[in-house]
Every structure is written in C-alpha cells, then in structure tokens.
Design a protein around this motif. Structure first.
Motif, mmCIF file in Angstrom:
data_model
loop_
_atom_site.group_PDB
_atom_site.id
_atom_site.type_symbol
_atom_site.label_atom_id
_atom_site.label_comp_id
_atom_site.label_asym_id
_atom_site.label_seq_id
_atom_site.Cartn_x
_atom_site.Cartn_y
_atom_site.Cartn_z
ATOM 1 N N GLN A 281 0.821 -1.211 0.000
ATOM 2 C CA GLN A 281 0.000 0.000 0.000
ATOM 3 C C GLN A 281 0.856 1.263 0.000
ATOM 4 O O GLN A 281 2.064 1.207 0.169
ATOM 5 C CB GLN A 281 -0.939 0.002 1.212
ATOM 6 C CG GLN A 281 -0.223 -0.221 2.534
ATOM 7 C CD GLN A 281 -1.196 -0.552 3.649
ATOM 8 O OE1 GLN A 281 -2.233 0.089 3.763
ATOM 9 N NE2 GLN A 281 -0.894 -1.547 4.447
ATOM 10 N N ASP A 282 0.178 2.391 -0.172
ATOM 11 C CA ASP A 282 0.832 3.693 -0.235
ATOM 12 C C ASP A 282 1.120 4.184 1.181
ATOM 13 O O ASP A 282 0.261 4.102 2.068
ATOM 14 C CB ASP A 282 -0.094 4.666 -0.959
ATOM 15 C CG ASP A 282 0.566 6.015 -1.196
ATOM 16 O OD1 ASP A 282 1.733 6.182 -0.804
ATOM 17 O OD2 ASP A 282 -0.094 6.885 -1.790
ATOM 18 N N LEU A 283 2.320 4.735 1.395
ATOM 19 C CA LEU A 283 2.661 5.264 2.713
ATOM 20 C C LEU A 283 1.777 6.442 3.095
ATOM 21 O O LEU A 283 1.605 6.739 4.281
ATOM 22 C CB LEU A 283 4.131 5.694 2.745
ATOM 23 C CG LEU A 283 5.173 4.571 2.814
ATOM 24 C CD1 LEU A 283 6.580 5.165 2.741
ATOM 25 C CD2 LEU A 283 5.023 3.771 4.103
ATOM 26 N N ASN A 284 1.247 7.135 2.097
ATOM 27 C CA ASN A 284 0.380 8.276 2.385
ATOM 28 C C ASN A 284 -0.950 7.869 3.018
ATOM 29 O O ASN A 284 -1.720 8.718 3.460
ATOM 30 C CB ASN A 284 0.104 9.074 1.109
ATOM 31 C CG ASN A 284 1.357 9.791 0.611
ATOM 32 O OD1 ASN A 284 2.144 10.274 1.413
ATOM 33 N ND2 ASN A 284 1.535 9.844 -0.698
ATOM 34 N N ALA A 285 -1.188 6.564 3.061
ATOM 35 C CA ALA A 285 -2.428 6.092 3.694
ATOM 36 C C ALA A 285 -2.346 6.177 5.214
ATOM 37 O O ALA A 285 -3.370 6.102 5.903
ATOM 38 C CB ALA A 285 -2.700 4.650 3.283
ATOM 39 N N PHE A 286 -1.128 6.342 5.750
ATOM 40 C CA PHE A 286 -0.944 6.387 7.202
ATOM 41 C C PHE A 286 -0.788 7.829 7.673
ATOM 42 O O PHE A 286 -0.169 8.654 7.015
ATOM 43 C CB PHE A 286 0.282 5.584 7.619
ATOM 44 C CG PHE A 286 0.208 4.139 7.233
ATOM 45 C CD1 PHE A 286 -0.498 3.232 8.002
ATOM 46 C CD2 PHE A 286 0.841 3.682 6.080
ATOM 47 C CE1 PHE A 286 -0.566 1.900 7.656
ATOM 48 C CE2 PHE A 286 0.778 2.346 5.721
ATOM 49 C CZ PHE A 286 0.070 1.451 6.500
ATOM 50 N N SER A 287 -1.356 8.097 8.833
ATOM 51 C CA SER A 287 -1.195 9.425 9.439
ATOM 52 C C SER A 287 -0.050 9.443 10.447
ATOM 53 O O SER A 287 0.579 10.477 10.661
ATOM 54 C CB SER A 287 -2.494 9.856 10.136
ATOM 55 O OG SER A 287 -2.819 8.939 11.169
ATOM 56 N N SER A 288 0.223 8.293 11.052
ATOM 57 C CA SER A 288 1.311 8.228 12.035
ATOM 58 C C SER A 288 1.894 6.818 12.111
ATOM 59 O O SER A 288 1.208 5.828 11.871
ATOM 60 C CB SER A 288 0.819 8.671 13.421
ATOM 61 O OG SER A 288 -0.182 7.778 13.886
ATOM 62 N N ILE A 289 3.174 6.778 12.445
ATOM 63 C CA ILE A 289 3.881 5.513 12.655
ATOM 64 C C ILE A 289 4.587 5.621 14.006
ATOM 65 O O ILE A 289 5.411 6.518 14.214
ATOM 66 C CB ILE A 289 4.924 5.259 11.539
ATOM 67 C CG1 ILE A 289 4.239 5.204 10.173
ATOM 68 C CG2 ILE A 289 5.704 3.989 11.798
ATOM 69 C CD1 ILE A 289 5.217 5.156 9.007
ATOM 70 N N HIS A 290 4.267 4.722 14.913
ATOM 71 C CA HIS A 290 4.810 4.774 16.280
ATOM 72 C C HIS A 290 5.895 3.709 16.460
ATOM 73 O O HIS A 290 5.674 2.523 16.237
ATOM 74 C CB HIS A 290 3.684 4.555 17.300
ATOM 75 C CG HIS A 290 2.669 5.658 17.320
ATOM 76 N ND1 HIS A 290 2.691 6.688 18.239
ATOM 77 C CD2 HIS A 290 1.595 5.898 16.505
ATOM 78 C CE1 HIS A 290 1.684 7.516 17.998
ATOM 79 N NE2 HIS A 290 0.999 7.056 16.958
ATOM 80 N N LEU A 291 7.059 4.191 16.916
ATOM 81 C CA LEU A 291 8.195 3.291 17.144
ATOM 82 C C LEU A 291 8.500 3.110 18.630
ATOM 83 O O LEU A 291 9.457 2.417 18.985
ATOM 84 C CB LEU A 291 9.453 3.849 16.450
ATOM 85 C CG LEU A 291 9.325 4.208 14.970
ATOM 86 C CD1 LEU A 291 10.622 4.848 14.475
ATOM 87 C CD2 LEU A 291 8.976 2.981 14.134
ATOM 88 N N GLU A 292 7.702 3.727 19.490
ATOM 89 C CA GLU A 292 8.018 3.726 20.927
ATOM 90 C C GLU A 292 7.820 2.364 21.592
ATOM 91 O O GLU A 292 8.417 2.081 22.631
ATOM 92 C CB GLU A 292 7.156 4.747 21.688
ATOM 93 C CG GLU A 292 7.097 6.125 21.056
ATOM 94 C CD GLU A 292 5.770 6.321 20.366
ATOM 95 O OE1 GLU A 292 5.482 5.574 19.419
ATOM 96 O OE2 GLU A 292 5.013 7.231 20.772
ATOM 97 N N TYR A 293 7.001 1.534 20.988
ATOM 98 C CA TYR A 293 6.617 0.285 21.655
ATOM 99 C C TYR A 293 7.612 -0.836 21.359
ATOM 100 O O TYR A 293 8.079 -0.997 20.229
ATOM 101 C CB TYR A 293 5.197 -0.117 21.225
ATOM 102 C CG TYR A 293 4.196 1.008 21.424
ATOM 103 C CD1 TYR A 293 3.769 1.362 22.699
ATOM 104 C CD2 TYR A 293 3.701 1.711 20.328
ATOM 105 C CE1 TYR A 293 2.874 2.406 22.875
ATOM 106 C CE2 TYR A 293 2.803 2.760 20.505
ATOM 107 C CZ TYR A 293 2.392 3.101 21.785
ATOM 108 O OH TYR A 293 1.506 4.145 21.963
#
Length: 304
Positions: A281-293
């Motif tokens: 899929q297109d990366l523009n489909a996401f609003s945020s990506i969380h790496l903290e977990y």
C-alpha cells in the motif's frame, strides 16, 4: 757422541723453518697504509663541507629574519575553506573587521610589530571558526587561513533564534542565506549557545538529562550513519516532554520516536515497516507511525 751433532742439526732446521719472517709481512702493512689515509682524508673533507653548508644555511636564516623584520606589511590575505557545497559561514570582511580598525590598520605596519598570537586568538574566538593559521611571509604579506565549522543540523528556539550544530558538537550562529539540506529541529526548544562541545558536555549526566542539545546532537549523529535516514528526515519536532516526532520528506505522515534512546532498534523497525508497506500500500495512507513500543510498530490510518 756422534749422534749429538745430528740432533742439533735437526733442532736447528726446525726453528729455521718455523720462525716468522717479518720481511715477508712488511709489504702487506705498507700496502694498507695509503687506503687508510685516503679514508681519513675523505672524512675530514666531508665534515668540513657539512660545516660550511651549516654556516651558510644559518647565515641565510639570519639574513632572511633581518630582512623580514625590516619589511612592512603591504597586504592581508584571508583564505576561508568552504564546505563541499561551497557554503561560507564567515566572511573575509568579518575577519578583517575583527582584527583591525581604520585607525589601526595592519597594512603599513612592520612585520615584526604584527601581533600574530593576538590575531589568532581573536579569530578562533569566532564560533564559526574551527581552526586558523596566521603567519607572515618574507615578502611582507600577512596570511590567514581559516577552516570553518560544517553544520550537521539546525535548530530553532521558541524565541525564533536559530543556530547550527557541527559534527564535533559545537554550536554556532546562523549567518548568511545558505540553503542547506540538514535535519531541522523545532518545537519546545529553549537552548542557549554554549562554547563547549556537546560531545564533551554530555559526559556530565546531569547536564545531558536536562539539555535538548544532547538529544539533538545524539539523534543527528545516529541519522548520519544511515544514508536512507538522512535523506528521509526533514524536520524533527521535540515536545515539552522531550519526545521526538520526525516529519519525513517522503510520505504524508509523522514518525513518533519517543525518547531519544534505543535508536538502533527503533529505526531498524521503521525500515522493515517501510519495506513491507511499500509492497502492499501507499505510505500516504498512514497518518502516524509509532516506534516507541517494544518489538512492534503501531500505525494509524487516515480517515477519509
């Protein structure tokens, strides 16, 4: 009794045959003498020659020194080493203004009266200067060579002031209109200019705990180890809790890094996610990506 003379003859013959003959050795001793004298003569000659050369060089140095002391400075030359993209963060005019005035010009002064150390100290106090060489030439010129600092990141304080950080951890002010492709830090930043290197200051754990400079420097140095990350990171937002959000160049989303720690694990997860997401899929489909977990990447999709 008749046997005695024969024994005497034998003994006498023995000593005659075994006695050394100095006459035979004499020519060998005499043959070596001239070669030794020649070698000794050569050594003396070369020592004298080296002595004369040394005296000549010393005389030339003294003569040159006297000539230089008598010379008057007729020109000041400033050479500033630019970065690989041709950017300058300090100008020749700025340097000349710092080391002389209209009423106290270096041009016209005797070379011997020019304060080399004072000029060097004045130049190196400029935060944009990494190293400087100051010296005079025999023909009466004052030469200044400057190696300027090269920034690796830029930061904006809340009050609008801006500064650079170089790879050695030194902070220096923004000058000129250089368009640099660097990570730009914004957000809740209230940092003062410091004269020491962040790389050294961060050894003080108390200072590092409270300083955002430490976070910015450490994060930037980590990004520089990865060509992909350096190309992808545009802006870095730091909130009041010192949590980091990255605004990428490619993709309409935000990357939530959290605290500036465990960066190897976090960015490794990000790159794996990018690789798998681009296949489906297109990366523009996401609003945020969380790496903290720990051990996972949590994403939020846009609501259209």
């Amino acid at each position: 009794m008749e046997g005695i003379p024969s024994v005497a003859i034998l003994v006498n013959n023995y000593f005659e045959n075994t006695d050394p003959k100095p006459q035979a050795e004499t020519p060998e001793v005499n043959a070596g003498a001239p070669s030794k004298k020649k070698r000794k003569g050569r050594r003396i000659f070369f020592r004298v020659l080296l002595g004369l050369v040394g005296v000549a060089i010393l005389g030339l140095i003294i003569f040159s020194g006297n000539q230089q002391n008598a010379e008057v400075c007729w020109k000041v030359e400033v050479e500033i080493q630019k970065d690989t993209e041709g950017n300058s963060f300090i100008s020749e005019k700025e340097i000349l203004s710092a080391i002389q005035t209209k009423n106290d010009s270096l041009v016209g002064k005797k070379i011997v009266n020019i304060p080399i150390q004072k000029i060097h100290s004045t130049i190196t106090k400029n935060a944009c200067v990494k190293e400087a060489q100051v010296y005079t030439t025999v023909d009466g010129r004052l030469k200044i060579k400057i190696d300027q600092r090269t920034p690796i990141a830029r930061a904006f304080n809340n009050d609008g002031t801006s500064f650079y950080i170089d790879k050695d951890g030194f902070v220096f002010p923004v000058t000129g209109n250089n368009a640099l492709k660097l990570p730009v830090f914004v957000g809740n930043i209230q940092e003062k200019m410091i004269t020491e290197s962040v790389a050294e200051k961060r050894k003080d754990e108390k200072w590092a705990y409270h300083s955002m400079l430490d976070d910015m420097y450490y994060l930037t140095m980590h990004l520089r180890t990865d060509e992909f990350l350096m190309a992808q990171v545009d802006h870095v937002f730091i909130d009041a809790s010192r949590n980091v959000q990255i605004i990428p160049r490619v993709g309409d989303h935000r990357i939530y890094v959290g605290a500036v720690k465990d960066l190897n694990k976090k960015f490794k997860k990000l790159k794996k996610f990018y690789a798998s997401a681009l296949e489906t899929q297109d990366l523009n489909a996401f609003s945020s990506i969380h790496l903290e977990y720990e051990g996972q990447v949590v994403c939020e999709k846009k609501l259209y």
